[in-house]
Design a protein around this motif. Structure first.
Motif, PDB file in Angstrom:
ATOM      1  N   PRO A  77       6.008  -0.343 -11.868  1.00 38.58           N
ATOM      2  CA  PRO A  77       7.240   0.420 -11.656  1.00 38.58           C
ATOM      3  C   PRO A  77       8.498  -0.441 -11.609  1.00 38.58           C
ATOM      4  O   PRO A  77       9.578   0.015 -12.003  1.00 38.58           O
ATOM      5  N   ASP A  78       8.391  -1.701 -11.130  1.00 40.55           N
ATOM      6  CA  ASP A  78       9.560  -2.572 -11.063  1.00 40.55           C
ATOM      7  C   ASP A  78       9.784  -3.365 -12.342  1.00 40.55           C
ATOM      8  O   ASP A  78      10.713  -4.178 -12.429  1.00 40.55           O
ATOM      9  N   HIS A  79       8.935  -3.149 -13.354  1.00 40.11           N
ATOM     10  CA  HIS A  79       9.037  -3.808 -14.658  1.00 40.11           C
ATOM     11  C   HIS A  79       8.879  -5.329 -14.578  1.00 40.11           C
ATOM     12  O   HIS A  79       9.270  -6.039 -15.501  1.00 40.11           O
ATOM     13  N   ARG A  80       8.271  -5.822 -13.516  1.00 37.27           N
ATOM     14  CA  ARG A  80       8.107  -7.265 -13.351  1.00 37.27           C
ATOM     15  C   ARG A  80       6.711  -7.747 -13.697  1.00 37.27           C
ATOM     16  O   ARG A  80       6.461  -8.951 -13.733  1.00 37.27           O
ATOM     17  N   ALA A  81       5.795  -6.818 -13.946  1.00 39.73           N
ATOM     18  CA  ALA A  81       4.408  -7.209 -14.216  1.00 39.73           C
ATOM     19  C   ALA A  81       3.739  -6.151 -15.080  1.00 39.73           C
ATOM     20  O   ALA A  81       4.223  -5.024 -15.211  1.00 39.73           O
ATOM     21  N   VAL A  82       2.627  -6.537 -15.686  1.00 33.29           N
ATOM     22  CA  VAL A  82       1.745  -5.589 -16.350  1.00 33.29           C
ATOM     23  C   VAL A  82       0.363  -5.710 -15.718  1.00 33.29           C
ATOM     24  O   VAL A  82       0.007  -6.753 -15.148  1.00 33.29           O
ATOM     25  N   TYR A  83      -0.397  -4.648 -15.808  1.00 32.83           N
ATOM     26  CA  TYR A  83      -1.763  -4.632 -15.316  1.00 32.83           C
ATOM     27  C   TYR A  83      -2.707  -4.457 -16.498  1.00 32.83           C
ATOM     28  O   TYR A  83      -2.383  -3.768 -17.478  1.00 32.83           O
ATOM     29  N   THR A  84      -3.864  -5.089 -16.397  1.00 36.89           N
ATOM     30  CA  THR A  84      -4.879  -4.953 -17.428  1.00 36.89           C
ATOM     31  C   THR A  84      -6.247  -4.895 -16.749  1.00 36.89           C
ATOM     32  O   THR A  84      -6.352  -5.034 -15.518  1.00 36.89           O
ATOM     33  N   ASP A  85      -7.295  -4.662 -17.546  1.00 36.05           N
ATOM     34  CA  ASP A  85      -8.635  -4.547 -16.981  1.00 36.05           C
ATOM     35  C   ASP A  85      -9.629  -5.310 -17.841  1.00 36.05           C
ATOM     36  O   ASP A  85      -9.386  -5.596 -19.012  1.00 36.05           O
ATOM     37  N   ASP A  86     -10.748  -5.655 -17.226  1.00 33.40           N
ATOM     38  CA  ASP A  86     -11.802  -6.413 -17.886  1.00 33.40           C
ATOM     39  C   ASP A  86     -12.991  -5.480 -18.115  1.00 33.40           C
ATOM     40  O   ASP A  86     -13.642  -5.039 -17.168  1.00 33.40           O
ATOM     41  N   LEU A  87     -13.263  -5.167 -19.374  1.00 31.25           N
ATOM     42  CA  LEU A  87     -14.333  -4.245 -19.742  1.00 31.25           C
ATOM     43  C   LEU A  87     -15.681  -4.670 -19.182  1.00 31.25           C
ATOM     44  O   LEU A  87     -16.507  -3.840 -18.803  1.00 31.25           O
ATOM     45  N   PHE A  88     -15.926  -5.972 -19.113  1.00 31.76           N
ATOM     46  CA  PHE A  88     -17.249  -6.485 -18.747  1.00 31.76           C
ATOM     47  C   PHE A  88     -17.454  -6.594 -17.240  1.00 31.76           C
ATOM     48  O   PHE A  88     -18.502  -6.237 -16.719  1.00 31.76           O
ATOM     49  N   THR A  89     -16.462  -7.131 -16.507  1.00 27.73           N
ATOM     50  CA  THR A  89     -16.641  -7.386 -15.075  1.00 27.73           C
ATOM     51  C   THR A  89     -16.111  -6.259 -14.198  1.00 27.73           C
ATOM     52  O   THR A  89     -16.388  -6.241 -12.999  1.00 27.73           O
TER      53      THR A  89
END
Length: 306
Positions: A183-195
């Motif tokens: 929301p603050d445009h300071r980061a992105v989030y991602t995910d790890d399909l395997f873990t």
């Protein structure tokens, strides 16, 4: 077909990696033997079905969506009417809309495309391999490449449209899949399909990424995620056939919906979109169905403001 064999191989590799990483879990990432709580009474509705296996979706700003299938790019309007926008594509993946320009990836030939949604004209912008795709507020594009299409993982890469430059492994997150802006445009989030890990990547220091949570269970298979303006992450668990809510501040998880055609045919992407005067989650799956997940009245589901 080729996409099926690649993804099937990936699921087998995922199981092997998950087994090999269970002993390395930290207390913050450890999973409980108890089933996660439900996130209240969410209603699951079908918007469209009988399509190709669906990889990604993007709101059109008018109550509808663009969807990517095996070989097609679809448009579904606010009334649920489906039309094919493009056909004969090489496994379209991530989608991002900027005004009348729809950017999308084709995974089997590793190309970035731009579709003028007004004229229907499509053009290739260059080699830009990836699974997930996210347009940042400054106009740059981020992509993930988990390695499911016969290539090694490239973490998160960044494309600079003004110069045409492309930086591979801009963030060296292993096996990155989905992308969501904070929301603050300071980061992105991602995910790890395997873990099953959920990762936060600061935009000003992308290699100082941190694990902020993990989906519970042996192999949930997070495939994509989106974020609300309130700061909650919503994550598709492809292999489990569920959608989770994750609080990135605490790592707490709960189940939004389960039983959404798991295994090979499970949910692949999730976005927040309008539902009348309110908001809902929209979820694609490899079973060819677009679903709407309507939240309880007390859930603030407004999307992150661009």
């Amino acid at each position: 077909m080729k996409t099926l064999s690649n993804r099937t191989r990936t699921l087998l590799v995922a199981i092997a990696i998950a087994v090999g990483t269970t002993t390395a879990a930290t207390p913050a990432q450890a999973t409980s033997s108890l089933a996660p709580a439900e996130c209240g009474d969410w209603q699951v509705e079908t918007v469209a079905q009988g399509l190709e296996q669906l990889e990604n979706l993007e709101p059109d700003g008018e109550g509808g969506f663009y969807l990517s299938g095996d070989t097609k790019v679809y448009h579904v309007d606010a009334a649920g009417q489906v039309r094919t926008v493009l056909d004969g594509m090489f496994a379209p993946g991530g989608l991002q809309l900027d005004g009348s320009s729809l950017y999308f990836l084709t995974r089997q030939d590793g190309m970035l495309h731009q579709l003028d949604t007004t004229t229907g004209k499509s053009e290739e912008l260059g080699s830009f391999p990836g699974n997930g795709l996210l347009r940042l507020p400054d106009g740059d594009l981020l992509t993930t490449w988990v390695g499911t299409e016969g290539f090694s993982s490239k973490g998160i890469s960044r494309y600079f449209p003004e110069s045409g430059d492309f930086t591979e492994n801009w963030a060296t997150v292993p096996r990155s899949e989905g992308l969501a802006l904070s929301p603050d445009h300071r980061a992105v989030y991602t995910d790890d399909l395997f873990t099953g890990q959920i990762v936060r990547v600061p935009l000003d220091s992308p290699n100082e990424w941190t694990v902020v949570g993990r989906l519970p269970g042996f192999l949930p298979g997070p495939d994509d995620l989106t974020m609300s303006q309130e700061g909650m992450l919503y994550v598709t668990a492809h292999i489990e056939g569920a959608v989770y809510r994750v609080d990135p501040n605490t790592g707490a998880t709960c189940i939004v919906a389960s039983g959404l055609s798991g295994g090979w045919t499970g949910p692949s992407s999730v976005r927040i979109g309008p539902n009348g005067d309110d908001w809902a989650l929209y979820v694609t799956a490899f079973d060819g169905t677009l679903r709407r997940l309507v939240p309880p009245a007390d859930v603030d589901l407004a999307p992150v403001e661009g």
